[in-house]
Design a protein around this motif. Structure first.
Motif, PDB file in Angstrom:
ATOM      1  N   THR A  48     -54.124  -6.288   6.077  1.00  0.00           N
ATOM      2  CA  THR A  48     -52.924  -7.668   5.902  1.00  0.00           C
ATOM      3  C   THR A  48     -53.483  -8.574   5.706  1.00  0.00           C
ATOM      4  N   THR A  49     -54.370  -8.789   5.701  1.00  0.00           N
ATOM      5  CA  THR A  49     -54.662 -10.416   4.905  1.00  0.00           C
ATOM      6  C   THR A  49     -54.570 -10.515   3.223  1.00  0.00           C
ATOM      7  N   LEU A 106     -50.341 -12.677  -0.468  1.00  0.00           N
ATOM      8  CA  LEU A 106     -48.549 -12.627  -1.373  1.00  0.00           C
ATOM      9  C   LEU A 106     -47.521 -12.869  -0.494  1.00  0.00           C
ATOM     10  N   ALA A 107     -47.786 -13.185   0.659  1.00  0.00           N
ATOM     11  CA  ALA A 107     -46.223 -13.619   1.432  1.00  0.00           C
ATOM     12  C   ALA A 107     -46.567 -15.815   0.835  1.00  0.00           C
ATOM     13  N   VAL A 108     -47.817 -15.545   1.462  1.00  0.00           N
ATOM     14  CA  VAL A 108     -47.823 -16.771   0.816  1.00  0.00           C
ATOM     15  C   VAL A 108     -47.762 -17.410  -0.642  1.00  0.00           C
ATOM     16  N   LEU A 109     -47.892 -16.478  -1.433  1.00  0.00           N
ATOM     17  CA  LEU A 109     -47.309 -17.077  -2.721  1.00  0.00           C
ATOM     18  C   LEU A 109     -46.025 -16.580  -3.003  1.00  0.00           C
TER      19      LEU A 109
END
Length: 64
Positions: A43-44, A49-52
């Protein structure tokens, strides 16, 4: 990479068993190198990855 499937060239045994000094040294080195990512759960990693992806999208939007 995990060391449970690696075979030592020195003694031909699995590195995870640590039968010879070469196995033990490589096993220790692999454990030390993988400590950062071993502590992260999926999950982390997905959140990072989503933030990137969002950061790259914002950067691309600003340059257009």
């Amino acid at each position: 990479m995990t060391y449970d499937r690696l075979v030592c060239a020195n003694c031909a045994a699995p590195v995870s068993e640590g039968r010879c000094p070469v196995c033990r040294a490589n096993r220790e080195r692999l454990q030390q190198e993988s400590n950062f990512f071993a502590g992260l759960n999926p999950t982390t990693l997905i959140a990072l990855l989503a933030v990137l992806i969002v950061a790259v999208a914002l950067l691309a939007h600003q340059t257009v």
